[in-house]
Design an enzyme around this catalytic site. Sequence first.
Site, PDB file in Angstrom:
ATOM      1  N   ASP A 195       3.312   0.209   6.309  1.00  0.00           N
ATOM      2  CA  ASP A 195       3.810  -0.542   5.268  1.00  0.00           C
ATOM      3  C   ASP A 195       5.472   0.165   4.802  1.00  0.00           C
ATOM      4  OD1 ASP A 195       1.511  -2.126   4.933  1.00  0.00           O
ATOM      5  OD2 ASP A 195       0.683  -0.348   3.531  1.00  0.00           O
ATOM      6  N   GLU A 249       1.182 -11.821   2.400  1.00  0.00           N
ATOM      7  CA  GLU A 249       1.196 -10.790   1.439  1.00  0.00           C
ATOM      8  C   GLU A 249       2.703 -10.160   1.585  1.00  0.00           C
ATOM      9  OE1 GLU A 249      -1.669  -8.051   2.594  1.00  0.00           O
ATOM     10  OE2 GLU A 249      -1.206  -8.278   4.669  1.00  0.00           O
TER      11      GLU A 249
END
Length: 449
Positions: A34, A210
Amino acid sequence: MTFVKTICAAFLILFTTTSLMAQNPLVTHIYTADPTARVFDDILYIYPSHDVEGCTEDQGSNGFCMPDYHIFSTTDMINYKDHGVSLDQNDVPWGAKDKFGMWAPDCVKKGSKYYYYYPGIPADKSAFRRIGVGVSDNPTGPFSWEKNYIKGIQGIDPNPFVDDDGKAYIYYGGGKGTGALKVARLKDNMTEIQGQPENIIGIPEEGYREASFMFKREGIYYFSWGRVNQNNYEIEYATSNNPMGPFKFQGVIMPNIDNGTNHHSIVEYKGKWYLFYHYWSLSNHNRLRSMRADEIVFNKNGSIVPKVATLRGIGTPKAGDLIQLDRYNDLVNAKISLLKDQPTKGWQIDYIKEYGWVQFDNVLFEKGKQNKLTARVASGSKEGIMEIRVDNPRGLLLAKVQVENTGGWDSWKEITVPFINQTKGVKNIFVTFKGSKGYLYNIDWIKFE
């Protein structure tokens, strides 16, 4: 839990404020996912999450085991400094303890302050994730963590964005259908929202979405996200003339990588645009990911040219940097495998045969400054020769390495030889393989000195 804490503490001692050299993945001493890349004062910082092994069945979320956050920085996109743990799960003032659920964070600058946003599992069980924030005078902290989570929002993947007019927004969320991804205005204090959150409108609603990320280029707002659809996990984007939308869907930035998750950021640095993302090829486990980066380009109409993940990655190595040839641009008569029983994770070039070569682009040479080459090799054969050339497999010869049997295919030795010729400027290099029949040797890296 004790085992995981011990390992994390050991990594912190060994690698805090340590420079690490890599192409793709960017670092290998810990698993990082991420990655949000930001540029502050001409330095590129990366704010990733941190995957570890060792969770029990009642720890972690969806099989991910994530205890804390590290921060990295670079000025050349080759050498990355690990600034250590910025926030541990058990130091979240409002968070549940020992849950290993520290998912994707982000950091943004407003005025003279840096604001670090992160999702956490709340002790009050009011939501799957709440979003907290810390404030610092420095992009690497230490941060002063707000005692309570941000009221009025809940979810994962917080992405703050400060517009040119100073107004700030936060994008967040994950799920299916209308309203899975949301945006809210932030107050000037950056720790509270102004008004009510709004749904992101104009993007596909099919599949799970997401990983929100917003950036602005030439007056256009680019909102991007990750989506699980019929093509599995893709990074997609939409554009608008308003940071809160509505948006117009534009297409795919990066297609699916081996049916794993992906989470990204996009940033301009030193005149080029880069896509940061993660991939699990280093671990062969899709819950142990490593951050990577590749350059992207825009068409004249502002659309993004889709990017396929590469091994070569980014950055221009120079004399003194390790050149990890296994992150190649092209490879002939050889294969790539994970290193065995080595102190650091990585790959090697192996099953090397005569008349093969590996191409590695964009290496910076300063004329007269390089006078020797060191290669880390292993061999179980009689002998072989490595030739380092410029521009093509038959180009200018820089150095020649005679590789003899080192005692086995996993018995590594560093060999140093003098330069034969000099070159200058940014060049593409070719390492050519010569020798008798059969496999010749394995290569880990080379370095010009």
